[in-house]
Structure formats: C-alpha cells, structure tokens
Design a protein around this motif. Sequence first.
Motif, PDB file in Angstrom:
ATOM      1  N   ASN A 116       0.855  -1.183   0.000  1.00 47.94           N
ATOM      2  CA  ASN A 116       0.000   0.000   0.000  1.00 47.94           C
ATOM      3  C   ASN A 116       0.897   1.240   0.000  1.00 47.94           C
ATOM      4  O   ASN A 116       1.693   1.435   0.912  1.00 47.94           O
ATOM      5  CB  ASN A 116      -0.890  -0.012   1.243  1.00 47.94           C
ATOM      6  CG  ASN A 116      -1.855   1.150   1.285  1.00 47.94           C
ATOM      7  OD1 ASN A 116      -1.696   2.130   0.562  1.00 47.94           O
ATOM      8  ND2 ASN A 116      -2.858   1.037   2.125  1.00 47.94           N
ATOM      9  N   PRO A 117       0.787   2.099  -1.022  1.00 48.39           N
ATOM     10  CA  PRO A 117       1.665   3.283  -1.062  1.00 48.39           C
ATOM     11  C   PRO A 117       1.373   4.280   0.044  1.00 48.39           C
ATOM     12  O   PRO A 117       2.159   5.178   0.293  1.00 48.39           O
ATOM     13  CB  PRO A 117       1.367   3.885  -2.439  1.00 48.39           C
ATOM     14  CG  PRO A 117      -0.006   3.412  -2.766  1.00 48.39           C
ATOM     15  CD  PRO A 117      -0.138   2.058  -2.137  1.00 48.39           C
ATOM     16  N   TRP A 118       0.260   4.136   0.734  1.00 49.55           N
ATOM     17  CA  TRP A 118      -0.105   5.077   1.792  1.00 49.55           C
ATOM     18  C   TRP A 118       0.289   4.572   3.172  1.00 49.55           C
ATOM     19  O   TRP A 118       0.073   5.230   4.166  1.00 49.55           O
ATOM     20  CB  TRP A 118      -1.605   5.360   1.755  1.00 49.55           C
ATOM     21  CG  TRP A 118      -2.023   5.863   0.415  1.00 49.55           C
ATOM     22  CD1 TRP A 118      -2.741   5.197  -0.533  1.00 49.55           C
ATOM     23  CD2 TRP A 118      -1.692   7.126  -0.167  1.00 49.55           C
ATOM     24  NE1 TRP A 118      -2.895   5.972  -1.653  1.00 49.55           N
ATOM     25  CE2 TRP A 118      -2.260   7.165  -1.459  1.00 49.55           C
ATOM     26  CE3 TRP A 118      -0.969   8.224   0.258  1.00 49.55           C
ATOM     27  CZ2 TRP A 118      -2.132   8.254  -2.303  1.00 49.55           C
ATOM     28  CZ3 TRP A 118      -0.838   9.305  -0.585  1.00 49.55           C
ATOM     29  CH2 TRP A 118      -1.423   9.316  -1.846  1.00 49.55           C
ATOM     30  N   THR A 119       0.879   3.405   3.229  1.00 52.64           N
ATOM     31  CA  THR A 119       1.321   2.851   4.498  1.00 52.64           C
ATOM     32  C   THR A 119       2.645   3.485   4.901  1.00 52.64           C
ATOM     33  O   THR A 119       3.575   3.551   4.123  1.00 52.64           O
ATOM     34  CB  THR A 119       1.500   1.321   4.387  1.00 52.64           C
ATOM     35  OG1 THR A 119       0.266   0.741   3.988  1.00 52.64           O
ATOM     36  CG2 THR A 119       1.923   0.739   5.718  1.00 52.64           C
ATOM     37  N   TYR A 120       2.699   3.953   6.137  1.00 53.89           N
ATOM     38  CA  TYR A 120       3.916   4.590   6.655  1.00 53.89           C
ATOM     39  C   TYR A 120       4.680   3.576   7.483  1.00 53.89           C
ATOM     40  O   TYR A 120       4.134   2.943   8.373  1.00 53.89           O
ATOM     41  CB  TYR A 120       3.561   5.804   7.512  1.00 53.89           C
ATOM     42  CG  TYR A 120       4.752   6.431   8.183  1.00 53.89           C
ATOM     43  CD1 TYR A 120       5.660   7.178   7.452  1.00 53.89           C
ATOM     44  CD2 TYR A 120       4.985   6.260   9.537  1.00 53.89           C
ATOM     45  CE1 TYR A 120       6.764   7.749   8.051  1.00 53.89           C
ATOM     46  CE2 TYR A 120       6.080   6.825  10.144  1.00 53.89           C
ATOM     47  CZ  TYR A 120       6.960   7.574   9.401  1.00 53.89           C
ATOM     48  OH  TYR A 120       8.056   8.135   9.993  1.00 53.89           O
ATOM     49  N   ILE A 121       5.937   3.407   7.159  1.00 53.60           N
ATOM     50  CA  ILE A 121       6.799   2.526   7.935  1.00 53.60           C
ATOM     51  C   ILE A 121       7.802   3.407   8.669  1.00 53.60           C
ATOM     52  O   ILE A 121       8.618   4.080   8.049  1.00 53.60           O
ATOM     53  CB  ILE A 121       7.530   1.523   7.032  1.00 53.60           C
ATOM     54  CG1 ILE A 121       6.517   0.658   6.290  1.00 53.60           C
ATOM     55  CG2 ILE A 121       8.501   0.678   7.851  1.00 53.60           C
ATOM     56  CD1 ILE A 121       7.113  -0.215   5.212  1.00 53.60           C
ATOM     57  N   GLN A 122       7.712   3.426   9.984  1.00 47.75           N
ATOM     58  CA  GLN A 122       8.596   4.274  10.767  1.00 47.75           C
ATOM     59  C   GLN A 122       9.973   3.652  10.851  1.00 47.75           C
ATOM     60  O   GLN A 122      10.135   2.490  11.211  1.00 47.75           O
ATOM     61  CB  GLN A 122       8.035   4.482  12.164  1.00 47.75           C
ATOM     62  CG  GLN A 122       8.847   5.456  12.975  1.00 47.75           C
ATOM     63  CD  GLN A 122       8.186   5.803  14.291  1.00 47.75           C
ATOM     64  OE1 GLN A 122       7.090   5.358  14.581  1.00 47.75           O
ATOM     65  NE2 GLN A 122       8.851   6.590  15.082  1.00 47.75           N
ATOM     66  N   GLU A 123      10.955   4.432  10.475  1.00 43.87           N
ATOM     67  CA  GLU A 123      12.327   3.965  10.533  1.00 43.87           C
ATOM     68  C   GLU A 123      12.953   4.396  11.855  1.00 43.87           C
ATOM     69  O   GLU A 123      12.468   5.304  12.510  1.00 43.87           O
ATOM     70  CB  GLU A 123      13.120   4.545   9.368  1.00 43.87           C
ATOM     71  CG  GLU A 123      12.609   4.091   8.021  1.00 43.87           C
ATOM     72  CD  GLU A 123      13.368   4.717   6.871  1.00 43.87           C
ATOM     73  OE1 GLU A 123      14.399   5.365   7.101  1.00 43.87           O
ATOM     74  OE2 GLU A 123      12.915   4.547   5.728  1.00 43.87           O
ATOM     75  N   GLU A 124      14.030   3.753  12.190  1.00 45.56           N
ATOM     76  CA  GLU A 124      14.768   4.117  13.401  1.00 45.56           C
ATOM     77  C   GLU A 124      15.280   5.542  13.277  1.00 45.56           C
ATOM     78  O   GLU A 124      15.761   5.955  12.229  1.00 45.56           O
ATOM     79  CB  GLU A 124      15.950   3.151  13.590  1.00 45.56           C
ATOM     80  CG  GLU A 124      16.792   3.411  14.807  1.00 45.56           C
ATOM     81  CD  GLU A 124      16.075   3.119  16.116  1.00 45.56           C
ATOM     82  OE1 GLU A 124      16.440   3.738  17.123  1.00 45.56           O
ATOM     83  OE2 GLU A 124      15.159   2.291  16.125  1.00 45.56           O
ATOM     84  N   PHE A 125      15.149   6.315  14.352  1.00 41.38           N
ATOM     85  CA  PHE A 125      15.630   7.696  14.367  1.00 41.38           C
ATOM     86  C   PHE A 125      17.150   7.695  14.232  1.00 41.38           C
ATOM     87  O   PHE A 125      17.838   7.015  15.004  1.00 41.38           O
ATOM     88  CB  PHE A 125      15.195   8.371  15.677  1.00 41.38           C
ATOM     89  CG  PHE A 125      15.462   9.830  15.725  1.00 41.38           C
ATOM     90  CD1 PHE A 125      14.620  10.722  15.081  1.00 41.38           C
ATOM     91  CD2 PHE A 125      16.556  10.333  16.404  1.00 41.38           C
ATOM     92  CE1 PHE A 125      14.857  12.078  15.121  1.00 41.38           C
ATOM     93  CE2 PHE A 125      16.809  11.682  16.460  1.00 41.38           C
ATOM     94  CZ  PHE A 125      15.952  12.558  15.806  1.00 41.38           C
ATOM     95  N   PRO A 126      17.705   8.422  13.250  1.00 36.14           N
ATOM     96  CA  PRO A 126      19.159   8.387  13.021  1.00 36.14           C
ATOM     97  C   PRO A 126      19.922   9.198  14.063  1.00 36.14           C
ATOM     98  O   PRO A 126      20.155  10.389  13.908  1.00 36.14           O
ATOM     99  CB  PRO A 126      19.307   9.001  11.623  1.00 36.14           C
ATOM    100  CG  PRO A 126      18.121   9.887  11.480  1.00 36.14           C
ATOM    101  CD  PRO A 126      17.019   9.247  12.284  1.00 36.14           C
ATOM    102  N   LYS A 127      20.344   8.555  15.115  1.00 40.37           N
ATOM    103  CA  LYS A 127      20.946   9.246  16.250  1.00 40.37           C
ATOM    104  C   LYS A 127      22.378   9.722  15.996  1.00 40.37           C
ATOM    105  O   LYS A 127      22.886  10.565  16.710  1.00 40.37           O
ATOM    106  CB  LYS A 127      20.909   8.348  17.479  1.00 40.37           C
ATOM    107  CG  LYS A 127      19.490   8.051  17.912  1.00 40.37           C
ATOM    108  CD  LYS A 127      19.439   7.106  19.067  1.00 40.37           C
ATOM    109  CE  LYS A 127      17.990   6.833  19.415  1.00 40.37           C
ATOM    110  NZ  LYS A 127      17.845   5.799  20.394  1.00 40.37           N
ATOM    111  N   ASP A 128      23.017   9.192  14.966  1.00 40.82           N
ATOM    112  CA  ASP A 128      24.403   9.582  14.690  1.00 40.82           C
ATOM    113  C   ASP A 128      24.497  10.697  13.651  1.00 40.82           C
ATOM    114  O   ASP A 128      25.580  11.181  13.359  1.00 40.82           O
ATOM    115  CB  ASP A 128      25.207   8.376  14.223  1.00 40.82           C
ATOM    116  CG  ASP A 128      24.630   7.763  12.951  1.00 40.82           C
ATOM    117  OD1 ASP A 128      23.416   7.904  12.715  1.00 40.82           O
ATOM    118  OD2 ASP A 128      25.398   7.133  12.210  1.00 40.82           O
ATOM    119  N   LYS A 129      23.376  11.136  13.111  1.00 38.43           N
ATOM    120  CA  LYS A 129      23.369  12.175  12.080  1.00 38.43           C
ATOM    121  C   LYS A 129      23.378  13.562  12.702  1.00 38.43           C
ATOM    122  O   LYS A 129      22.951  13.755  13.838  1.00 38.43           O
ATOM    123  CB  LYS A 129      22.116  12.054  11.202  1.00 38.43           C
ATOM    124  CG  LYS A 129      21.964  10.733  10.511  1.00 38.43           C
ATOM    125  CD  LYS A 129      22.845  10.661   9.315  1.00 38.43           C
ATOM    126  CE  LYS A 129      22.569   9.357   8.581  1.00 38.43           C
ATOM    127  NZ  LYS A 129      23.427   9.142   7.483  1.00 38.43           N
TER     128      LYS A 129
END
Length: 92
Positions: free
Chosen positions: A13-26
Amino acid sequence: MKARKFTKIERPNPWTYIQEEFPKDKDGLIYVRQSSMVQMQNNIHSFEMQTDKFLEHFRNMGCTGHIEIIADDEGMSGTKDIHERPGLSRVM
C-alpha cells in the motif's frame, strides 16, 4: 468462450507509513524564532528554553551528531514567506 483466470498480485500500500529508526548519529538542527521584538524583550528565557531544552532532549535520546542552532529570524513574523526569512531559508 473460455473463462480467464486472474492472479491477484499483492502490492504494498503506497499510503502505508513505515517508521524507521531515528538516526541518532546524524547531524541535526534546531530552528528558533520569536515573532516580535516585544516577545524577545518580554520572554528573555524563551530562547534558552527553545534551545537548551531541545538540545537536552536530543542528547537524552542518544543523539551524538552535531546539532546546529539557527536563530537568524528573531523578531520576524511567521507569516513571512520562506525567502523573506534568512534562517528558514538556511533550513530548507
């Protein structure tokens, strides 16, 4: 006439949001602004709260990257366009 056989193709589904890990080293940034000079004069601690508390929050989350504070738009209204606010232009 022979009946057609259709195979259903599963597509994500193109409307499904997949939360990624917050990039803590950026690296990151904090954009702060108060709308008027009166607010700046009356709310002296507001800038500190907007910056120090955010920095503390990100560090407590485990962020290790450099965090830049952009405060070029102090005393400017939030109703101005992006190109009229140097700080917000830098963010973009």
